[in-house]
Write a protein that holds these residues in place. Sequence first.
Motif, PDB file in Angstrom:
ATOM      1  N   SER A  30      -6.820  -6.290  -5.720  1.00  0.00           N
ATOM      2  CA  SER A  30      -7.622  -5.395  -5.051  1.00  0.00           C
ATOM      3  C   SER A  30      -6.241  -4.706  -3.640  1.00  0.00           C
ATOM      4  CB  SER A  30      -8.364  -5.284  -3.423  1.00  0.00           C
ATOM      5  OG  SER A  30      -8.966  -5.067  -2.592  1.00  0.00           O
ATOM      6  N   SER A  31      -5.677  -3.842  -3.510  1.00  0.00           N
ATOM      7  CA  SER A  31      -5.163  -3.614  -2.577  1.00  0.00           C
ATOM      8  C   SER A  31      -5.718  -3.073  -0.913  1.00  0.00           C
ATOM      9  CB  SER A  31      -4.183  -2.033  -2.464  1.00  0.00           C
ATOM     10  OG  SER A  31      -5.523  -0.916  -1.993  1.00  0.00           O
ATOM     11  N   LYS A  32      -6.610  -3.414  -1.086  1.00  0.00           N
ATOM     12  CA  LYS A  32      -6.949  -3.300   0.478  1.00  0.00           C
ATOM     13  C   LYS A  32      -7.037  -4.594   0.717  1.00  0.00           C
ATOM     14  CE  LYS A  32     -10.459   0.677   0.653  1.00  0.00           C
ATOM     15  NZ  LYS A  32     -11.657   0.733   0.885  1.00  0.00           N
ATOM     16  N   GLU A  33      -7.970  -5.337   0.114  1.00  0.00           N
ATOM     17  CA  GLU A  33      -7.137  -6.982   0.467  1.00  0.00           C
ATOM     18  C   GLU A  33      -6.279  -7.390   0.509  1.00  0.00           C
ATOM     19  OE1 GLU A  33      -9.232  -9.204  -2.195  1.00  0.00           O
ATOM     20  OE2 GLU A  33     -11.565  -8.493  -1.466  1.00  0.00           O
ATOM     21  N   LEU A  34      -5.390  -6.828  -0.538  1.00  0.00           N
ATOM     22  CA  LEU A  34      -3.952  -7.814  -0.106  1.00  0.00           C
ATOM     23  C   LEU A  34      -3.150  -7.125   1.068  1.00  0.00           C
ATOM     24  CD1 LEU A  34      -1.102  -9.001  -0.835  1.00  0.00           C
ATOM     25  CD2 LEU A  34      -0.921  -6.839  -2.401  1.00  0.00           C
ATOM     26  N   SER A  35      -3.816  -6.142   1.915  1.00  0.00           N
ATOM     27  CA  SER A  35      -3.470  -5.106   2.568  1.00  0.00           C
ATOM     28  C   SER A  35      -3.910  -6.036   3.972  1.00  0.00           C
ATOM     29  CB  SER A  35      -3.717  -3.490   2.328  1.00  0.00           C
ATOM     30  OG  SER A  35      -2.667  -2.876   2.368  1.00  0.00           O
ATOM     31  N   PHE A  36      -4.818  -6.503   3.669  1.00  0.00           N
ATOM     32  CA  PHE A  36      -6.017  -7.935   5.091  1.00  0.00           C
ATOM     33  C   PHE A  36      -4.865  -8.387   4.696  1.00  0.00           C
ATOM     34  CE2 PHE A  36      -8.220 -10.956   5.784  1.00  0.00           C
ATOM     35  CZ  PHE A  36      -8.862 -10.256   7.040  1.00  0.00           C
ATOM     36  N   LEU A  37      -4.794  -9.030   3.916  1.00  0.00           N
ATOM     37  CA  LEU A  37      -4.237 -10.520   4.029  1.00  0.00           C
ATOM     38  C   LEU A  37      -2.615 -10.357   4.165  1.00  0.00           C
ATOM     39  CD1 LEU A  37      -5.763 -12.370   0.496  1.00  0.00           C
ATOM     40  CD2 LEU A  37      -5.796 -12.830   3.154  1.00  0.00           C
ATOM     41  N   THR A  38      -1.855  -9.154   4.259  1.00  0.00           N
ATOM     42  CA  THR A  38      -0.562  -8.733   4.844  1.00  0.00           C
ATOM     43  C   THR A  38      -0.552  -8.886   6.218  1.00  0.00           C
ATOM     44  OG1 THR A  38       0.139  -9.058   2.524  1.00  0.00           O
ATOM     45  CG2 THR A  38       1.446  -7.875   4.627  1.00  0.00           C
ATOM     46  N   GLU A  39      -1.358  -7.951   6.460  1.00  0.00           N
ATOM     47  CA  GLU A  39      -1.621  -6.894   8.170  1.00  0.00           C
ATOM     48  C   GLU A  39      -2.354  -8.587   9.120  1.00  0.00           C
ATOM     49  OE1 GLU A  39      -3.580  -3.162   8.429  1.00  0.00           O
ATOM     50  OE2 GLU A  39      -1.696  -2.984   6.651  1.00  0.00           O
ATOM     51  N   ALA A  40      -2.739  -8.818   8.619  1.00  0.00           N
ATOM     52  CA  ALA A  40      -3.618 -10.121   9.030  1.00  0.00           C
ATOM     53  C   ALA A  40      -2.461 -11.286   9.680  1.00  0.00           C
ATOM     54  CB  ALA A  40      -5.082 -10.696   8.931  1.00  0.00           C
ATOM     55  N   VAL A  41      -2.122 -11.861   8.163  1.00  0.00           N
ATOM     56  CA  VAL A  41      -0.197 -12.707   9.009  1.00  0.00           C
ATOM     57  C   VAL A  41       0.432 -12.301   9.985  1.00  0.00           C
ATOM     58  CG1 VAL A  41       1.625 -13.524   8.249  1.00  0.00           C
ATOM     59  CG2 VAL A  41      -0.617 -13.480   7.262  1.00  0.00           C
ATOM     60  N   GLN A  42       0.875 -10.783   9.098  1.00  0.00           N
ATOM     61  CA  GLN A  42       1.774  -9.910  10.389  1.00  0.00           C
ATOM     62  C   GLN A  42       1.083 -10.522  12.464  1.00  0.00           C
ATOM     63  OE1 GLN A  42       2.572  -6.579   8.523  1.00  0.00           O
ATOM     64  NE2 GLN A  42       4.640  -7.770   7.346  1.00  0.00           N
ATOM     65  N   GLY A  43       0.242 -10.242  12.124  1.00  0.00           N
ATOM     66  CA  GLY A  43      -0.837 -10.172  13.329  1.00  0.00           C
ATOM     67  C   GLY A  43      -0.956 -11.113  14.211  1.00  0.00           C
TER      68      GLY A  43
END
Length: 138
Positions: A30-43
């Motif tokens: 899921s590109s949305k879930e992968l983006s969420f995980l990545t951006e959460a870590v970056q945040g």
Amino acid sequence: MNAIGTEYVNLSEFIAEQMILLSAPRNNVSSKELSFLTEAVQGIAPKDHVEMMLATQMAAVHMLSMTMARGARQGGSLEKVGFYAKQANQFMRTFAVHAEALKRYRTGGKQVVKVRHVHVHEDDQAIVGNVTKGGGGE
């Protein structure tokens, strides 16, 4: 790699692979879930590899807690709602523990507690906070 707090290539590749697998229920990423995980870590802005691993865990736990909360909200039998609600609660508590651990790690575990005893008698007034003499002319 710098955005997620590590300069270790193998570690960052391994964590990226874990995030891809986590965002791929039923082997479909899921590109949305992968983006969420990545951006959460970056945040969370990890400063080193320990913070990066903790941030990754926090993102995963948050995603899982929301999945369980959604399961509870969708209803069904009282038994199912209870199961999902209990799981959501456990994940949310785990997230809070992670957040506290990250805070302690970042501050070196230092805590400052100042306790001052103040006696205020009847018909007296008290000021809470730092008081300095100013040049207000009063």
